[in-house]
Design a protein around this motif. Structure first.
Motif, mmCIF file in Angstrom:
data_model
loop_
_atom_site.group_PDB
_atom_site.id
_atom_site.type_symbol
_atom_site.label_atom_id
_atom_site.label_comp_id
_atom_site.label_asym_id
_atom_site.label_seq_id
_atom_site.Cartn_x
_atom_site.Cartn_y
_atom_site.Cartn_z
ATOM 1 N N PHE A 1 0.862 -1.272 0.010
ATOM 2 C CA PHE A 1 0.068 0.032 0.068
ATOM 3 C C PHE A 1 0.848 1.298 -0.020
ATOM 4 O O PHE A 1 0.702 2.189 -0.615
ATOM 5 C CB PHE A 1 -0.891 -0.100 1.287
ATOM 6 N N TYR A 2 1.724 1.241 0.940
ATOM 7 C CA TYR A 2 2.741 2.504 0.977
ATOM 8 C C TYR A 2 3.596 2.481 -0.424
ATOM 9 O O TYR A 2 3.940 3.667 -0.897
ATOM 10 C CB TYR A 2 3.722 1.979 2.249
ATOM 11 N N TYR A 3 3.886 1.405 -0.841
ATOM 12 C CA TYR A 3 4.694 1.371 -2.217
ATOM 13 C C TYR A 3 3.924 1.844 -3.629
ATOM 14 O O TYR A 3 4.237 3.124 -4.066
ATOM 15 C CB TYR A 3 5.139 0.035 -2.618
ATOM 16 N N TYR A 4 2.581 1.417 -3.445
ATOM 17 C CA TYR A 4 1.877 2.018 -4.775
ATOM 18 C C TYR A 4 1.257 3.528 -4.396
ATOM 19 O O TYR A 4 1.421 4.320 -5.160
ATOM 20 C CB TYR A 4 0.653 1.262 -4.822
ATOM 21 N N GLN B 1 4.740 4.799 10.299
ATOM 22 C CA GLN B 1 6.052 4.562 10.386
ATOM 23 C C GLN B 1 6.738 4.552 9.189
ATOM 24 O O GLN B 1 7.915 5.121 8.925
ATOM 25 C CB GLN B 1 6.529 3.452 11.308
ATOM 26 N N TYR B 2 6.436 4.148 8.240
ATOM 27 C CA TYR B 2 6.830 3.937 6.707
ATOM 28 C C TYR B 2 7.026 5.410 6.145
ATOM 29 O O TYR B 2 8.248 5.929 5.750
ATOM 30 C CB TYR B 2 5.951 3.275 5.679
ATOM 31 N N GLU B 3 5.961 6.286 6.485
ATOM 32 C CA GLU B 3 6.014 7.428 6.188
ATOM 33 C C GLU B 3 6.745 8.526 6.914
ATOM 34 O O GLU B 3 7.691 9.175 6.238
ATOM 35 C CB GLU B 3 4.687 8.373 6.130
ATOM 36 N N ALA B 4 7.135 8.485 8.126
ATOM 37 C CA ALA B 4 7.877 9.077 9.093
ATOM 38 C C ALA B 4 9.278 8.601 8.520
ATOM 39 O O ALA B 4 9.993 9.846 8.629
ATOM 40 C CB ALA B 4 7.547 8.617 10.423
ATOM 41 N N ASP B 5 9.719 7.567 8.550
ATOM 42 C CA ASP B 5 10.962 6.989 7.960
ATOM 43 C C ASP B 5 11.344 7.261 6.692
ATOM 44 O O ASP B 5 12.502 7.001 6.327
ATOM 45 C CB ASP B 5 11.241 5.667 8.469
ATOM 46 N N LYS B 6 10.445 7.759 6.001
ATOM 47 C CA LYS B 6 10.562 7.899 4.183
ATOM 48 C C LYS B 6 11.170 6.673 3.708
ATOM 49 O O LYS B 6 12.087 6.582 3.134
ATOM 50 C CB LYS B 6 11.539 9.050 4.014
ATOM 51 N N GLU B 7 10.458 5.646 4.254
ATOM 52 C CA GLU B 7 10.960 4.170 3.933
ATOM 53 C C GLU B 7 11.101 4.128 2.336
ATOM 54 O O GLU B 7 10.506 4.617 1.399
ATOM 55 C CB GLU B 7 9.739 3.054 4.030
ATOM 56 N N ASN C 1 14.739 -0.305 1.041
ATOM 57 C CA ASN C 1 14.574 -1.220 2.278
ATOM 58 C C ASN C 1 13.265 -2.108 2.061
ATOM 59 O O ASN C 1 13.406 -3.149 2.549
ATOM 60 C CB ASN C 1 14.200 -0.016 3.394
ATOM 61 N N LEU C 2 12.366 -1.555 1.359
ATOM 62 C CA LEU C 2 11.149 -2.528 1.260
ATOM 63 C C LEU C 2 11.321 -3.568 0.501
ATOM 64 O O LEU C 2 11.175 -4.833 0.803
ATOM 65 C CB LEU C 2 10.203 -1.836 0.424
ATOM 66 N N SER C 3 12.306 -3.660 -0.720
ATOM 67 C CA SER C 3 12.756 -4.883 -1.455
ATOM 68 C C SER C 3 13.773 -5.717 -0.343
ATOM 69 O O SER C 3 13.737 -6.918 -0.589
ATOM 70 C CB SER C 3 13.574 -4.484 -2.571
ATOM 71 N N ARG C 4 14.469 -5.250 0.255
ATOM 72 C CA ARG C 4 15.214 -6.013 1.367
ATOM 73 C C ARG C 4 14.471 -6.616 2.125
ATOM 74 O O ARG C 4 14.434 -7.839 2.326
ATOM 75 C CB ARG C 4 16.291 -5.120 2.174
ATOM 76 N N LYS C 5 13.370 -6.104 2.823
ATOM 77 C CA LYS C 5 12.554 -6.776 3.867
ATOM 78 C C LYS C 5 11.549 -7.720 3.004
ATOM 79 O O LYS C 5 11.348 -8.804 3.607
ATOM 80 C CB LYS C 5 11.695 -5.709 4.381
ATOM 81 N N TYR C 6 11.182 -7.386 1.954
ATOM 82 C CA TYR C 6 10.337 -8.505 1.200
ATOM 83 C C TYR C 6 10.922 -8.584 -0.304
ATOM 84 O O TYR C 6 10.583 -8.089 -1.215
ATOM 85 C CB TYR C 6 8.806 -7.917 1.158
ATOM 86 N N PRO C 7 12.008 -9.587 -0.200
ATOM 87 C CA PRO C 7 12.800 -9.481 -1.556
ATOM 88 C C PRO C 7 11.829 -10.493 -2.617
ATOM 89 O O PRO C 7 12.197 -10.458 -3.674
ATOM 90 C CB PRO C 7 13.873 -10.416 -1.094
#
Length: 122
Positions: A51-54, A93-99, A103-109
């Motif tokens: 959701f954050y990604y899109y 948290q994603y938005e505050a950290d400007k994920e 990082n997302l691709s590392r977490k969910y490869p």
């Protein structure tokens, strides 16, 4: 059912019975959350990441984001909205950290993090 399939099933059943006989305390479900809840919670974390990604990284509209997630996870809009309410803390948290995409691709490869436009058009 082939002989090979039948034998595999037989060994699984026998193995499960033996496990239950040796470890009967593992059958006590009052001590730990139900397994399906754990899977659902992990899935919901992944839905929130997508959701954050899109929505944030690809700047898709809310409706387009829901459409992509509905296609990707086979979940209805109403369920997706409920998941977003449940995982609002993670989205914040994603938005505050400007994920980052990295990082997302590392977490969910196992996800293709370059497919937003393809899913939206397909």
């Amino acid at each position: 059912m082939t002989l090979r399939t039948a034998l595999a099933y037989f060994y699984i059943v026998i193995g499960e019975r033996a496990f239950k006989e040796v470890f009967p305390s593992n059958l006590d479900t009052d001590q730990a959350p139900h397994k399906s809840y754990l899977y659902t919670d992990r899935r919901n974390d992944k839905v929130a990441a997508r959701f954050y990604y899109y929505g944030s990284l690809h700047r898709m509209s809310y409706e387009a984001t829901l459409e992509c997630l509905e296609k990707e996870f086979d979940i209805s809009h109403s369920t997706l909205i409920n998941i977003m309410k449940e995982k609002l803390h993670l989205l914040k948290q994603y938005e505050a950290d400007k994920e980052s995409l990295k990082n997302l691709s590392r977490k969910y490869p196992f996800y293709n993090w370059q497919v937003a436009r393809h899913i939206m058009l397909g």
